[in-house]
Enzyme design. Structure first.
Site: not given
Ligand code: DX5
Ligand code: ZN
Length: 225
Positions: A10, A35, A37, A39, A68, A70, A139
């Site tokens: 990540s 990965h 993230d 956000m 991913h 979010m 998660m």
């Protein structure tokens, strides 16, 4: 466990001042996926990066990108992330009323579609849409930050999903675990039925390539032993 074990560093824990160096280290360690993230400071209490960063790093590596999301209203950004270079896109079920529609949206872009469940989300929420996805991301921490400790309910949650997949002959669906993955719990997560391990703080401190190898060896002990 039918699917190949995959290690997905990540980038959230990487050195943002020199992402290229850290990505090269990931390649050197033969990781399978990167990965990413995403956000927005709204769905989760933290802000990371968006499509400009994804687009820039897309130019320097062939590693598959696992975005991913979010973010609130992910349906408004699927095409953007697909065009920026995502290979896998996952959406949280908690902020999506029309989950099935967004899964189709991702697939229509030619990308692998995944759903994500937070630690407190009932596992049976996934059952209605599992047959339509390529992977499910469970998660094992509350999303928003790297470096948190794994919440141990993940083991029974992962087993439940793995059993459902097995019992319904949905064997191509991959199970990804995200949050608090470390050398010492990798084997138990694989034993519980996972095959993709996301790891941030466990990989991006010290020798990145070596850490990826150690994590893979820890995870693969399951198969050897
Ligand atoms: C948390 C992110 C994770 C995070 C994992 O919201 O989704 O991908 O980077 O980091 P570690 O492995 O440090 O828990
Ligand atoms: Zn993540």
């Amino acid at each position: 466990m039918n699917n190949k074990i995959k290690i997905a560093p990540s980038l959230l824990s990487a050195n943002f001042a020199n992402l290229e160096n850290d990505i090269r280290q990931c390649e050197l360690g033969n990781c399978d996926i990167l990965h990413l993230d995403i956000m927005d400071g709204h769905f989760v209490p933290n802000i990371t990066f968006g499509t400009p960063v994804v687009k820039s790093i897309r130019k320097i590596t062939k590693l598959p990108f696992d975005c991913h999301l979010m973010i609130s209203n992910p349906d408004c950004f699927i095409e953007d992330f697909a065009n920026a270079g995502a290979d896998m896109i996952s959406i949280h079920v908690e902020n999506q009323i029309h989950t099935h529609r967004v899964i189709s949206q991702i697939k229509n872009c030619g990308k692998k579609a995944g759903i994500v469940l937070n630690p407190a989300t009932p596992i049976n929420y996934a059952y209605e849409v599992l047959e339509f996805v390529d992977f499910i991301l469970l998660m094992s921490v509350n999303p928003g930050f790297g470096g948190q400790e794994l919440i141990t309910s993940i083991f029974r949650r992962c087993e439940s999903i793995a059993n459902f997949i097995e019992n319904h002959n949905l064997r191509n669906i991959e199970i990804e675990i995200d949050g608090g993955v470390k050398f010492d719990n990798a084997k138990s997560l694989i034993d519980a039925g996972a095959n993709i391990l996301v790891c941030g703080s466990g990989i991006f401190s010290g020798n990145i390539a070596e850490n990826i190898n150690t994590l893979r060896n820890s995870a693969e002990e399951t198969i050897k032993g």
